[in-house]
Design an enzyme around this catalytic site. Structure first.
Site, mmCIF file in Angstrom:
data_model
loop_
_atom_site.group_PDB
_atom_site.id
_atom_site.type_symbol
_atom_site.label_atom_id
_atom_site.label_comp_id
_atom_site.label_asym_id
_atom_site.label_seq_id
_atom_site.Cartn_x
_atom_site.Cartn_y
_atom_site.Cartn_z
ATOM 1 N N CYS A 150 63.765 3.402 -62.541
ATOM 2 C CA CYS A 150 65.062 3.471 -62.984
ATOM 3 C C CYS A 150 65.852 4.772 -62.924
ATOM 4 O O CYS A 150 66.940 5.035 -62.317
ATOM 5 C CB CYS A 150 65.230 3.048 -64.479
ATOM 6 S SG CYS A 150 66.915 2.763 -65.028
ATOM 7 N N CYS A 151 64.899 5.864 -63.002
ATOM 8 C CA CYS A 151 65.677 7.153 -62.955
ATOM 9 C C CYS A 151 65.899 7.421 -61.637
ATOM 10 O O CYS A 151 66.553 8.399 -61.227
ATOM 11 C CB CYS A 151 64.712 8.375 -63.725
ATOM 12 S SG CYS A 151 64.744 8.232 -65.472
ATOM 13 N N CYS B 226 69.862 9.132 -71.183
ATOM 14 C CA CYS B 226 70.477 7.790 -71.276
ATOM 15 C C CYS B 226 70.373 7.073 -72.663
ATOM 16 O O CYS B 226 69.126 7.292 -73.656
ATOM 17 C CB CYS B 226 69.876 6.955 -70.329
ATOM 18 S SG CYS B 226 70.178 7.129 -68.599
ATOM 19 N N CYS C 11 67.019 5.297 -73.753
ATOM 20 C CA CYS C 11 65.830 6.088 -73.623
ATOM 21 C C CYS C 11 65.673 7.521 -74.554
ATOM 22 O O CYS C 11 65.083 8.223 -74.110
ATOM 23 C CB CYS C 11 65.708 6.570 -71.992
ATOM 24 S SG CYS C 11 65.567 4.992 -70.874
ATOM 25 N N CYS D 274 62.158 13.006 -65.536
ATOM 26 C CA CYS D 274 62.823 12.076 -65.154
ATOM 27 C C CYS D 274 62.801 12.097 -63.300
ATOM 28 O O CYS D 274 63.027 11.447 -62.667
ATOM 29 C CB CYS D 274 64.351 11.697 -65.244
ATOM 30 S SG CYS D 274 65.306 13.552 -65.063
#
Length: 243
Positions: free
Chosen positions: A116-117, A205, A208, A233
């Site tokens: 995702c990162c 985010c 997170c 990240c």
């Protein structure tokens, strides 16, 4: 222009110099091609120092699409406060949409935050840095003793450089502590993210990031379901001594 061969010598020379001195060096060599990375957290200190040296400072921020509403408002507050443009970078929908379609919106809780990162942060950053010669970050050694304790004040960015065009990275706040950062913010009454008033220290985010408890390290609030050694990240991972 600073060459990659000059970096070690300059990093040693400026190791104990002030953040303002390091920024002056950066502007002297790169001028308007130096970009300031602003994350919506304590990076406002870096931005404030840079703006006082160069009112035309160039600033960018990563909009992952999953930030807290307070962070979005803070970015706009900073834009207005300094009367500057902020280049807000978004993920490539051609990469993001297939991930969401296949794995949903919260796959990182199951298989880690790396994928995702990579799409929401690393790809937009790589896209941005491919067109510049130097950037400055708000990285500090005390942010994560396990991964950032050796952050130099100046370095060749091995994560985003290419063979043809080395990218120079400045970390003017490397030696500053959290206490010094907040002393600067309070003394000069510069804007800060409202989430800091609710126990958030390191802000990323919304899914997170969570507040930390007393005596917890600030990175404990990031990706709390993962091992401490994984709490990066990837934006700076290529330059860390302990990976």
């Amino acid at each position: 222009m600073i060459s990659s061969s000059d970096i070690i010598e300059l990093s040693n020379t400026y190791a104990d110099r002030s953040p303002q001195d390091i920024l002056k060096l950066a502007f002297e060599h790169f001028g308007d091609d130096l970009w300031i990375s602003f994350s919506g957290a304590e990076d406002v200190v870096l931005l404030d120092m840079a703006w006082k040296l160069n009112k035309n400072v160039k600033v960018f921020s990563l909009d992952t699409g999953r930030l807290h509403s307070e962070t979005y408002r803070f970015i706009e507050q900073v834009r207005d406060h300094y009367a500057i443009a902020i280049d807000v970078l978004s993920p490539d929908p051609r990469q993001l949409e297939p991930l969401i379609k296949e794995k949903g919106l919260f796959s990182f809780y199951k298989d880690g935050h790396g994928e995702c990162c990579g799409i929401r942060k690393i790809e937009p950053l790589r896209r941005k840095l491919s067109s510049v010669s130097a950037w400055a970050t708000g990285q500090r050694r005390d942010q994560s003793p396990g991964t950032r304790s050796q952050v130099p004040v100046i370095e060749v960015d091995t994560a985003f450089s290419t063979t043809e065009t080395p990218l120079i990275k400045f970390n003017p706040l490397a030696k500053m502590t959290s206490e010094e950062v907040w002393g600067y913010i309070r003394m000069l009454e510069i804007p800060y993210n409202a989430l800091h008033e609710h126990g958030f220290i390191s802000i990323g985010c919304e899914p997170c990031t969570r507040p930390v408890l007393p005596n917890q390290h600030e990175r404990e609030g990031r990706w709390w379901w993962e091992e401490a050694t994984h709490k990066e990240c990837g934006l700076h991972a290529g330059n860390l001594a302990d990976k």
